[in-house]
Design a protein around this motif. Structure first.
Motif, PDB file in Angstrom:
ATOM      1  N   GLU A 555       0.755  -1.114   0.181  1.00  0.00           N
ATOM      2  CA  GLU A 555       0.065   0.027  -0.083  1.00  0.00           C
ATOM      3  C   GLU A 555       0.851   1.328   0.021  1.00  0.00           C
ATOM      4  OE1 GLU A 555      -4.219   1.345   0.618  1.00  0.00           O
ATOM      5  OE2 GLU A 555      -3.114  -0.430   0.051  1.00  0.00           O
ATOM      6  N   PRO A 556       0.526   2.363  -0.921  1.00  0.00           N
ATOM      7  CA  PRO A 556       1.287   3.553  -1.041  1.00  0.00           C
ATOM      8  C   PRO A 556       1.250   4.281   0.559  1.00  0.00           C
ATOM      9  CG  PRO A 556      -0.811   3.718  -2.178  1.00  0.00           C
ATOM     10  CD  PRO A 556      -0.575   2.174  -1.613  1.00  0.00           C
ATOM     11  N   THR A 557       2.183   4.825   1.035  1.00  0.00           N
ATOM     12  CA  THR A 557       1.988   5.691   2.105  1.00  0.00           C
ATOM     13  C   THR A 557       1.481   7.035   1.946  1.00  0.00           C
ATOM     14  OG1 THR A 557       4.295   6.196   1.948  1.00  0.00           O
ATOM     15  CG2 THR A 557       3.769   4.365   3.185  1.00  0.00           C
ATOM     16  N   ALA A 558       0.716   7.668   3.163  1.00  0.00           N
ATOM     17  CA  ALA A 558       0.148   9.138   3.012  1.00  0.00           C
ATOM     18  C   ALA A 558       1.484   9.930   2.470  1.00  0.00           C
ATOM     19  CB  ALA A 558      -0.441   9.300   4.238  1.00  0.00           C
ATOM     20  N   PRO A 559       0.887  10.920   1.630  1.00  0.00           N
ATOM     21  CA  PRO A 559      -0.445  11.234   1.251  1.00  0.00           C
ATOM     22  C   PRO A 559      -0.816  10.552  -0.065  1.00  0.00           C
ATOM     23  CG  PRO A 559       1.112  12.978   0.190  1.00  0.00           C
ATOM     24  CD  PRO A 559       1.965  11.992   1.202  1.00  0.00           C
ATOM     25  N   ASP A 560      -0.052   9.605  -0.656  1.00  0.00           N
ATOM     26  CA  ASP A 560      -0.511   8.823  -1.651  1.00  0.00           C
ATOM     27  C   ASP A 560      -1.676   8.006  -1.459  1.00  0.00           C
ATOM     28  OD1 ASP A 560       1.406  10.200  -3.231  1.00  0.00           O
ATOM     29  OD2 ASP A 560       3.163   8.727  -2.757  1.00  0.00           O
ATOM     30  N   ALA A 561      -2.397   7.712  -2.463  1.00  0.00           N
ATOM     31  CA  ALA A 561      -3.533   6.678  -2.254  1.00  0.00           C
ATOM     32  C   ALA A 561      -3.611   5.805  -3.431  1.00  0.00           C
ATOM     33  CB  ALA A 561      -4.916   7.328  -2.058  1.00  0.00           C
ATOM     34  N   GLN A 598     -20.591  16.487  -7.402  1.00  0.00           N
ATOM     35  CA  GLN A 598     -19.521  15.252  -7.252  1.00  0.00           C
ATOM     36  C   GLN A 598     -18.410  15.585  -6.646  1.00  0.00           C
ATOM     37  OE1 GLN A 598     -19.156  12.898 -11.261  1.00  0.00           O
ATOM     38  NE2 GLN A 598     -16.683  13.551 -10.831  1.00  0.00           N
ATOM     39  N   SER A 599     -18.009  14.472  -5.891  1.00  0.00           N
ATOM     40  CA  SER A 599     -16.860  14.481  -5.099  1.00  0.00           C
ATOM     41  C   SER A 599     -16.266  13.313  -5.031  1.00  0.00           C
ATOM     42  CB  SER A 599     -17.110  14.993  -3.458  1.00  0.00           C
ATOM     43  OG  SER A 599     -16.061  15.045  -2.813  1.00  0.00           O
ATOM     44  N   SER A 600     -14.841  13.306  -5.401  1.00  0.00           N
ATOM     45  CA  SER A 600     -14.095  12.098  -5.083  1.00  0.00           C
ATOM     46  C   SER A 600     -12.813  12.276  -4.540  1.00  0.00           C
ATOM     47  CB  SER A 600     -13.671  11.681  -6.645  1.00  0.00           C
ATOM     48  OG  SER A 600     -14.732  11.256  -7.540  1.00  0.00           O
ATOM     49  N   ILE A 601     -12.521  11.312  -3.642  1.00  0.00           N
ATOM     50  CA  ILE A 601     -11.450  11.591  -2.633  1.00  0.00           C
ATOM     51  C   ILE A 601     -10.513  10.248  -2.604  1.00  0.00           C
ATOM     52  CG2 ILE A 601     -12.814  11.190  -0.604  1.00  0.00           C
ATOM     53  CD1 ILE A 601     -10.907  13.164   0.668  1.00  0.00           C
ATOM     54  N   GLY A 602      -9.281  10.273  -2.743  1.00  0.00           N
ATOM     55  CA  GLY A 602      -8.404   9.268  -2.518  1.00  0.00           C
ATOM     56  C   GLY A 602      -8.173   8.973  -1.049  1.00  0.00           C
ATOM     57  N   THR A 603      -8.192   7.644  -0.584  1.00  0.00           N
ATOM     58  CA  THR A 603      -8.229   7.145   0.647  1.00  0.00           C
ATOM     59  C   THR A 603      -7.249   5.895   0.703  1.00  0.00           C
ATOM     60  OG1 THR A 603      -9.327   6.449   2.654  1.00  0.00           O
ATOM     61  CG2 THR A 603     -10.161   5.661   0.235  1.00  0.00           C
ATOM     62  N   SER A 604      -7.156   5.398   1.911  1.00  0.00           N
ATOM     63  CA  SER A 604      -6.113   4.323   2.043  1.00  0.00           C
ATOM     64  C   SER A 604      -6.544   3.338   3.033  1.00  0.00           C
ATOM     65  CB  SER A 604      -4.733   4.934   2.324  1.00  0.00           C
ATOM     66  OG  SER A 604      -3.851   3.853   2.644  1.00  0.00           O
ATOM     67  N   SER A 605      -6.151   2.161   2.971  1.00  0.00           N
ATOM     68  CA  SER A 605      -6.454   1.069   4.391  1.00  0.00           C
ATOM     69  C   SER A 605      -5.422   1.468   5.373  1.00  0.00           C
ATOM     70  CB  SER A 605      -6.344  -0.194   3.654  1.00  0.00           C
ATOM     71  OG  SER A 605      -5.066  -0.563   3.352  1.00  0.00           O
ATOM     72  N   LEU A 606      -4.316   2.190   5.117  1.00  0.00           N
ATOM     73  CA  LEU A 606      -3.606   2.589   6.036  1.00  0.00           C
ATOM     74  C   LEU A 606      -3.773   3.660   6.811  1.00  0.00           C
ATOM     75  CD1 LEU A 606      -0.133   1.735   4.338  1.00  0.00           C
ATOM     76  CD2 LEU A 606      -1.394   0.394   5.779  1.00  0.00           C
ATOM     77  N   ILE A 607      -5.204   3.861   7.322  1.00  0.00           N
ATOM     78  CA  ILE A 607      -5.752   4.802   8.308  1.00  0.00           C
ATOM     79  C   ILE A 607      -5.806   4.284   9.587  1.00  0.00           C
ATOM     80  CG2 ILE A 607      -7.479   6.702   8.552  1.00  0.00           C
ATOM     81  CD1 ILE A 607      -7.918   6.843   5.425  1.00  0.00           C
ATOM     82  N   PHE A 608      -4.865   4.910  10.554  1.00  0.00           N
ATOM     83  CA  PHE A 608      -5.088   4.433  11.850  1.00  0.00           C
ATOM     84  C   PHE A 608      -4.953   5.310  13.026  1.00  0.00           C
ATOM     85  CE2 PHE A 608      -2.227   1.289   9.535  1.00  0.00           C
ATOM     86  CZ  PHE A 608      -3.165   0.317   9.321  1.00  0.00           C
ATOM     87  N   THR A 609      -4.736   6.419  12.804  1.00  0.00           N
ATOM     88  CA  THR A 609      -4.918   7.746  13.547  1.00  0.00           C
ATOM     89  C   THR A 609      -5.645   8.966  13.141  1.00  0.00           C
ATOM     90  OG1 THR A 609      -2.688   8.717  12.476  1.00  0.00           O
ATOM     91  CG2 THR A 609      -2.604   6.851  14.244  1.00  0.00           C
ATOM     92  N   ARG A 610      -5.807   9.620  14.007  1.00  0.00           N
ATOM     93  CA  ARG A 610      -6.547  10.881  13.520  1.00  0.00           C
ATOM     94  C   ARG A 610      -5.637  11.835  12.680  1.00  0.00           C
ATOM     95  NH1 ARG A 610     -10.651  14.430  15.202  1.00  0.00           N
ATOM     96  NH2 ARG A 610     -10.836  15.900  13.688  1.00  0.00           N
ATOM     97  N   GLU A 611      -4.210  11.700  12.525  1.00  0.00           N
ATOM     98  CA  GLU A 611      -3.430  12.453  11.705  1.00  0.00           C
ATOM     99  C   GLU A 611      -3.442  11.880  10.423  1.00  0.00           C
ATOM    100  OE1 GLU A 611       0.685  12.311  12.785  1.00  0.00           O
ATOM    101  OE2 GLU A 611       1.596  13.383  11.177  1.00  0.00           O
ATOM    102  N   PHE A 616      -5.893  12.372   4.708  1.00  0.00           N
ATOM    103  CA  PHE A 616      -6.660  12.163   3.683  1.00  0.00           C
ATOM    104  C   PHE A 616      -7.679  12.813   3.257  1.00  0.00           C
ATOM    105  CE2 PHE A 616      -3.906   8.053   4.110  1.00  0.00           C
ATOM    106  CZ  PHE A 616      -3.589   8.093   2.738  1.00  0.00           C
ATOM    107  N   TYR A 617      -8.653  13.341   4.281  1.00  0.00           N
ATOM    108  CA  TYR A 617      -9.713  14.009   4.104  1.00  0.00           C
ATOM    109  C   TYR A 617      -9.597  15.577   4.619  1.00  0.00           C
ATOM    110  CZ  TYR A 617     -11.688   9.322   4.092  1.00  0.00           C
ATOM    111  OH  TYR A 617     -12.068   8.086   3.880  1.00  0.00           O
ATOM    112  N   ASP A 618      -8.307  16.082   4.130  1.00  0.00           N
ATOM    113  CA  ASP A 618      -8.008  17.439   4.029  1.00  0.00           C
ATOM    114  C   ASP A 618      -9.126  18.251   3.547  1.00  0.00           C
ATOM    115  OD1 ASP A 618      -6.221  19.745   4.820  1.00  0.00           O
ATOM    116  OD2 ASP A 618      -6.155  19.549   2.654  1.00  0.00           O
ATOM    117  N   ALA A 619      -9.647  19.403   3.897  1.00  0.00           N
ATOM    118  CA  ALA A 619     -10.612  20.035   3.060  1.00  0.00           C
ATOM    119  C   ALA A 619     -10.165  20.574   1.578  1.00  0.00           C
ATOM    120  CB  ALA A 619     -10.932  21.274   3.718  1.00  0.00           C
ATOM    121  N   ASN A 620      -8.678  20.937   1.638  1.00  0.00           N
ATOM    122  CA  ASN A 620      -8.367  21.480   0.087  1.00  0.00           C
ATOM    123  C   ASN A 620      -8.270  20.264  -0.599  1.00  0.00           C
ATOM    124  OD1 ASN A 620      -7.776  23.904   0.998  1.00  0.00           O
ATOM    125  ND2 ASN A 620      -5.747  23.333   1.899  1.00  0.00           N
ATOM    126  N   LYS A 621      -8.172  18.811  -0.318  1.00  0.00           N
ATOM    127  CA  LYS A 621      -8.186  17.655  -1.248  1.00  0.00           C
ATOM    128  C   LYS A 621      -9.545  17.405  -1.615  1.00  0.00           C
ATOM    129  CE  LYS A 621      -4.106  14.801  -0.064  1.00  0.00           C
ATOM    130  NZ  LYS A 621      -3.679  13.478   0.385  1.00  0.00           N
TER     131      LYS A 621
END
Length: 896
Positions: A555-561, A598-611, A616-621
């Motif tokens: 899996e790619p690491t943040a911020p890549d998705a 329409q809204s599309s946002i990249g995400t990841s299965s490597l989301i474990f913390t609030r950080e 990934f869910y940054d308002a600018n993204k």
């Protein structure tokens, strides 16, 4: 030799085309001559075709209609294959329709007027091959925009109309078998499609996506405090994770099964005594399976090529003086399995009817690809002749696609309210795509004097990669229309208003695991005593145990998705009028208001913390991957009706084409249409379009007709695909151009000339067009041609049919020809020209024998010219795939 063979094929195709365009037609008897033979011929030749022609004639805006009878005549097995017979339409990859030479993004598809999701992983549009012809009543292709349609309209809008409940008892059974010349032998393996092992899913969470020995030690509760022992335990844990994966992908070369298919339908209607209405029921199902094996060649051309370099590689020695950086020869074996089920219930009372349609479609495809990669001498890639080595790859992909639709449609006429008409629909649909196994293995083959010696895995990472994908796409669609006829002196007016809503959500997840050679040295996996086809079975327990082979989560690491979430809402309302003046002039038009979100946002299965969430869910993204449009879209059409003989149409419409859900999120995916890894891009804009159409239509007796049309489209900020070129392979992404325009003419005919020959008639259509797109050099990067034709556009499309109906009604046959002009697959960069898909001359023969009124035998030959698919760049073939000829026969028995 190759060019001579090609010339013969083209010559044969041209001869067939000239023959089919000689306007030879069938003689039809008067409807008054009611004898069995005439009834049989009339039902086949006219039947639904006559109703289809009349419907097209009565359309306020330019449209083409294909009926069930026409689908049967051409022998097309699904909606996609059938639609390529429509004027200006071409079929791409057997799934997607290009209207007037424009790419699939410029067409849209609805089911009985409702929006439905797409089970395709890479496109917003529905792959039309998933709809079997057996469930289709008619196909409507509207080429001129009207306000009652969605504003997302480019080249055309397709409405797939499924068969409804019957008015009387019907029952039929169809069985068939087929053979493909390219599918006599292929590569097979034992498939394990159980998906991601549970132990691996749990390990992703437990080890936070890091399967390294250090991470395992830090997060496992290990009893022994000895460092060496803890390392051994961690190594054993990693080996256990690897062993949970399916590991035996050994292949065998086997004789492939013939294509098999079966279809049935059963329906009836009966009167009920409580309210005096009629209840109808229809149940239908189909199943077909087919194998295909094709040889492919893919090359990446050198940036600078000499005039005398080998543009076609016929021998291994040609590689040393080729025009390519790399050349990959492969054999692709594909097993396709499809099945469908339809259940329709209907109730009709006086001028009111309600129909409940349930549709389930499944399409499963298992593909293996065995490839050997070579390069000119002196490069980092090897060649069998010069270096005695070559890189080998074995790829496996099993994809399961399903589409479920539940739809309720109501139609009502209120005679006491000035014949007010009302219709409505509510549709809930779900598309799912799952790839429960995708495995890719990499080897190095060693040769001596061109003879295979052995295979090794090099001391690198990613010697094998396992990928798992799951997509869930759901749409709720509902809408309604009111129609009010008004009759005044010399005027017939129809006022229409309606609403249209759709709510869509898509979840896309993928997980990838890599098998790495931790020794840093090559390890032999085949000593030459076995075929290289067995290479992908080397990951045995004995081979894995120890430190040399490890598995990692890729899996790619943040911020890549590599995963994404997407949602889309469309709310629309419209008003439309249709006015007849003295049965001579017809004026139609209206305005549609549409709100699109329409809204599309990249995400990841490597989301474990609030950080992680904040990244990934940054308002600018979210804003960068969102589109919010609300606008009005107008249309106007004027028709002059010259009695019963002809009419002239003129129309104008304002529409828009929007980016795909996946195109606005920076997630990469492999595009099966282009064989290119493609990257989404944030900031893509919608493309407003102005559409102009002019069409002359002539109608004669017995359904004879001729039409000639001209069209022009002005597109702002068109979305284009551009290439990125590496040493070994291509990649692609999207950009907005500045402007684009498309213009052309179309001709279509169906002619009956009895004095030439009794039993023959012809139909066909030709489209000639051109396009130009301009891309801002500041955004084009190192694009070779900032001004060029639009991606996917063909300068010509030709469809011709030569048909025969025996006077006895016992025999019908059709010779069906289709060709499209070369089209840009992707724009070239760095001095390389655009990648051009070459014309494919498709010639098919369909023959049907009717032993009696209740049965028929159908025989079909496809691709008689034995054409291959080709893509060129700078006149050099960069991709070639054989298609093969196919033969099939089916038997239909009607029980009504």
């Amino acid at each position: 030799m190759r060019n001579q063979s090609k010339l013969k094929k083209v010559s044969f195709a041209v001869t067939a085309a000239i023959l089919a365009s000689t306007n030879i037609a069938v003689a039809q008897e008067s409807e008054d001559d009611v004898i069995e033979e005439v009834v049989a011929v009339g039902s086949r030749l006219q039947g639904s075709a006559a109703a289809v022609i009349e419907e097209r004639r009565n359309q306020a805006f330019v449209a083409d209609i294909l009926g069930a009878e026409q689908l049967s005549r051409t022998g097309d097995s699904d909606a996609a294959s059938a639609l390529r017979r429509v004027t200006g339409l071409t079929l791409v990859d057997g799934k997607f329709i290009y209207v007037r030479g424009l790419g699939e993004r410029y067409s849209s598809a609805r089911l009985n007027g409702a929006s439905i999701p797409s089970p395709d992983l890479t496109r917003n549009v529905v792959p039309l091959d998933i709809f079997p012809a057996s469930i289709i009543e008619s196909l409507s292709v509207q080429k001129a925009y009207s306000p009652s349609m969605p504003a997302a309209f480019g080249g055309g809008a397709i409405d797939i109309r499924t068969k409804s409940v019957p008015t009387e008892f019907v029952a039929d059974l169809v069985v068939g078998i087929g053979y493909d010349t390219s599918a006599s032998e292929g590569y097979t393996y034992e498939r394990d499609d159980s998906g991601i092992p549970m132990i691996l899913s749990d390990a992703i969470t437990q080890y936070r996506g890091d399967f390294s020995l250090g991470q395992i030690i830090s997060r496992d509760t290990l009893v022994d405090n000895d460092t060496a022992t803890r390392a051994q335990q961690a190594l054993a844990t990693n080996n256990q994770l690897l062993q949970s994966l399916p590991r035996d992908f050994s292949m065998e070369e086997e004789t492939l099964m013939p294509a098999l298919n079966a279809k049935f339908s059963l329906g009836n209607s009966f009167d009920e005594d409580i309210f005096g209405g009629t209840i109808g029921l229809m149940f239908a199902g189909s199943y077909d399976s087919a194998w295909d094996s094709a040889e492919k060649r893919t090359g990446v051309i050198a940036q600078e090529v000499s005039d005398n370099c080998a543009k076609e590689l016929n021998t291994a020695e040609d590689v040393s003086n080729s025009c390519y950086n790399t050349v990959k020869d492969s054999v692709e074996t594909t097993e396709t399995e499809r099945y469908s089920g339809v259940l329709n219930l209907g109730y009709k009372l006086d001028n009111h009817s309600i129909t409940w349609t349930n549709l389930y479609l499944a399409d499963n495809e298992d593909e293996t690809d065995v490839a050997v990669l070579q390069s000119p001498a002196g490069s980092s890639i090897y060649t069998i002749v010069g270096d005695g080595q070559a890189n080998r790859s074995h790829d496996f992909n099993y994809e399961k696609r399903t589409l479920e639709v539940s739809q309720v449609i109501g139609q009502h006429t209120f005679l006491d309210w000035n014949s007010l008409g009302a219709d409505w629909q509510y549709t809930r649909s779900r598309a799912q795509t799952e790839i429960p196994v995708n495995a890719s293995f990499r080897f190095r083959d060693n040769y001596e004097n061109g003879e295979y010696q052995n295979s090794v895995i090099t001391g690198d990472d990613n010697r094998a990669i396992y990928s798992y994908t799951d997509m869930d796409d759901r749409v709720d669609s509902y809408g309604g229309n009111l129609t009010l006829p008004i009759y005044l002196s010399g005027l017939e007016i129809e006022l229409k208003a309606g609403y249209d809503f759709s709510d869509r959500a898509r979840v896309y997840n993928t997980s990838s695991f890599a098998v790495n050679n931790g020794t840093g040295s090559s390890i032999e996996v085949n000593d030459g005593s076995q075929s290289p086809l067995s290479n992908a079975g080397y990951l045995t327990d004995e081979f894995i145990n120890g430190e040399r082979i490890l598995v990692t989560f890729n899996e790619p690491t943040a911020p890549d998705a590599d995963d994404y979430l997407a949602a889309q809402k469309v709310a629309a309302g419209y008003g439309q009028f249709d006015i007849f003046f003295d049965n001579t002039w017809r004026l139609s038009g209206g305005v549609r208001y549409e709100e699109f979100k329409q809204s599309s946002i990249g995400t990841s299965s490597l989301i474990f913390t609030r950080e992680d969430l904040d990244i990934f869910y940054d308002a600018n993204k979210i804003e960068a991957g969102s589109i919010n449009d609300d606008d009005t879209y107008s249309a106007l059409a004027l028709t002059y009706m010259g009695g019963e003989d002809y009419q002239v149409r003129m129309s104008f419409g304002e529409t828009v084409v929007r980016p795909d859900l996946r195109e606005v999120v920076p997630v990469s995916y492999f595009d099966p249409l282009t064989d290119i890894r493609t990257f989404g891009r944030t900031g893509l804009q919608s493309s407003p379009i102005q559409n102009f159409d002019l069409r002359f239509e002539s109608y004669s007796a017995n359904g004879n007709n001729f039409s000639l049309a001209a069209f022009y489209k002005d597109i702002d900020a068109p979305i284009e695909t551009v290439l990125r070129i590496g040493d070994e392979d291509y990649s692609a992404t999207f950009i907005n151009g500045e402007t684009a325009e498309v213009f052309g003419i179309e001709a279509e005919w169906l002619q009956d000339l009895t004095f030439l020959s009794n039993g023959l008639f012809t139909s066909g259509n030709i489209t000639l067009s051109d396009s130009e797109v301009s891309i801002d050099p500041a955004l084009a990067g190192n694009l070779t041609n900032p001004t060029k034709r639009m991606t996917g556009h063909s300068e010509y499309v030709v469809n011709l049919q030569l048909n025969y109906d025996a006077a006895s009604g016992e025999h019908t046959s059709s010779l069906v020809y289709n060709v499209f002009g070369e089209r840009i697959l992707a724009s070239g960069i760095a001095g390389r020209e655009d990648a051009m898909e070459q014309p494919f001359h498709s010639l098919d023969l369909v023959y049907t024998y009717y032993p009696d009124f209740n049965s028929k035998v159908n025989f079909k030959i496809k691709n008689i010219l034995d054409e291959s698919q080709e893509v060129t760049q700078s006149d050099i073939i960069v991709r070639e795939k054989e298609v093969g000829m196919s033969f099939s026969v089916s038997y239909t028995l009607n029980f009504d």
